[in-house]
Design a protein around this motif. Sequence first.
Motif, PDB file in Angstrom:
ATOM      1  N   ASP A   9     112.080  -6.690  45.538  1.00  0.00           N
ATOM      2  CA  ASP A   9     112.072  -7.761  44.540  1.00  0.00           C
ATOM      3  C   ASP A   9     111.069  -8.847  44.907  1.00  0.00           C
ATOM      4  O   ASP A   9     110.329  -9.338  44.043  1.00  0.00           O
ATOM      5  N   ARG A  10     111.036  -9.231  46.169  1.00  0.00           N
ATOM      6  CA  ARG A  10     110.105 -10.272  46.606  1.00  0.00           C
ATOM      7  C   ARG A  10     108.664  -9.828  46.412  1.00  0.00           C
ATOM      8  O   ARG A  10     107.825 -10.582  45.908  1.00  0.00           O
ATOM      9  N   LYS A  11     108.362  -8.580  46.774  1.00  0.00           N
ATOM     10  CA  LYS A  11     106.994  -8.054  46.637  1.00  0.00           C
ATOM     11  C   LYS A  11     106.581  -7.999  45.160  1.00  0.00           C
ATOM     12  O   LYS A  11     105.441  -8.308  44.815  1.00  0.00           O
ATOM     13  N   ILE A  12     107.500  -7.600  44.300  1.00  0.00           N
ATOM     14  CA  ILE A  12     107.190  -7.537  42.860  1.00  0.00           C
ATOM     15  C   ILE A  12     106.932  -8.938  42.324  1.00  0.00           C
ATOM     16  O   ILE A  12     105.970  -9.149  41.574  1.00  0.00           O
ATOM     17  N   ARG A  13     107.762  -9.906  42.697  1.00  0.00           N
ATOM     18  CA  ARG A  13     107.551 -11.285  42.250  1.00  0.00           C
ATOM     19  C   ARG A  13     106.199 -11.818  42.723  1.00  0.00           C
ATOM     20  O   ARG A  13     105.467 -12.462  41.964  1.00  0.00           O
ATOM     21  N   GLU A  14     105.852 -11.539  43.992  1.00  0.00           N
ATOM     22  CA  GLU A  14     104.567 -11.989  44.523  1.00  0.00           C
ATOM     23  C   GLU A  14     103.408 -11.365  43.756  1.00  0.00           C
ATOM     24  O   GLU A  14     102.434 -12.046  43.419  1.00  0.00           O
ATOM     25  N   ALA A  15     103.507 -10.075  43.462  1.00  0.00           N
ATOM     26  CA  ALA A  15     102.444  -9.393  42.713  1.00  0.00           C
ATOM     27  C   ALA A  15     102.334  -9.968  41.307  1.00  0.00           C
ATOM     28  O   ALA A  15     101.207 -10.133  40.787  1.00  0.00           O
ATOM     29  N   MET A  16     103.458 -10.293  40.681  1.00  0.00           N
ATOM     30  CA  MET A  16     103.420 -10.885  39.338  1.00  0.00           C
ATOM     31  C   MET A  16     102.740 -12.248  39.376  1.00  0.00           C
ATOM     32  O   MET A  16     101.933 -12.568  38.499  1.00  0.00           O
ATOM     33  N   GLY A  23      96.928  -7.333  32.206  1.00  0.00           N
ATOM     34  CA  GLY A  23      95.899  -6.469  31.629  1.00  0.00           C
ATOM     35  C   GLY A  23      96.099  -4.985  31.871  1.00  0.00           C
ATOM     36  O   GLY A  23      95.139  -4.216  31.822  1.00  0.00           O
ATOM     37  N   LEU A  24      97.322  -4.555  32.127  1.00  0.00           N
ATOM     38  CA  LEU A  24      97.576  -3.136  32.318  1.00  0.00           C
ATOM     39  C   LEU A  24      97.444  -2.391  30.989  1.00  0.00           C
ATOM     40  O   LEU A  24      97.721  -2.938  29.924  1.00  0.00           O
ATOM     41  N   GLU A  25      97.014  -1.144  31.067  1.00  0.00           N
ATOM     42  CA  GLU A  25      96.892  -0.327  29.862  1.00  0.00           C
ATOM     43  C   GLU A  25      98.263  -0.179  29.203  1.00  0.00           C
ATOM     44  O   GLU A  25      99.253   0.112  29.861  1.00  0.00           O
ATOM     45  N   GLY A  26      98.308  -0.398  27.910  1.00  0.00           N
ATOM     46  CA  GLY A  26      99.553  -0.270  27.168  1.00  0.00           C
ATOM     47  C   GLY A  26     100.420  -1.511  27.187  1.00  0.00           C
ATOM     48  O   GLY A  26     101.520  -1.501  26.642  1.00  0.00           O
TER      49      GLY A  26
END
Length: 115
Positions: A9-16, A23-26
């Motif tokens: 969860d922490r890694k995902i929040r940091e990446a966000m 800008g991801l496809e779709g």
Amino acid sequence: MDIWNLVADRKIREAMEEGAFDGLEGAGHPLDLEENPYLDPALRMAHRLLRNNGFAPSWILEGKDLDGDIRRLRASREQCGPEEFRRRAAELNQRILAYNLKVPVPSAQKLPLKD
């Protein structure tokens, strides 16, 4: 929650926050949930061919028939009386048990009827 979920969860929040998902496809479009990506490719193609030509596996058709019969039995519960209801429910339960042996995934199984 275990430590691995917290780390993920922490890694995902940091990446966000860093914009890694911008800008991801779709992006902004609904997910295509028509096909199961974990299904064997040969089975996926066979299912697509069946679906595109208006066919379904026999267990799916049988499940729809069972659902209709269950709905009709429940709707006619007051008219048929308790003994007739039990008899018809027992017959449907036999069909449900046979159906549950045919379905390829446990999540598609049906619960037997109760009195």
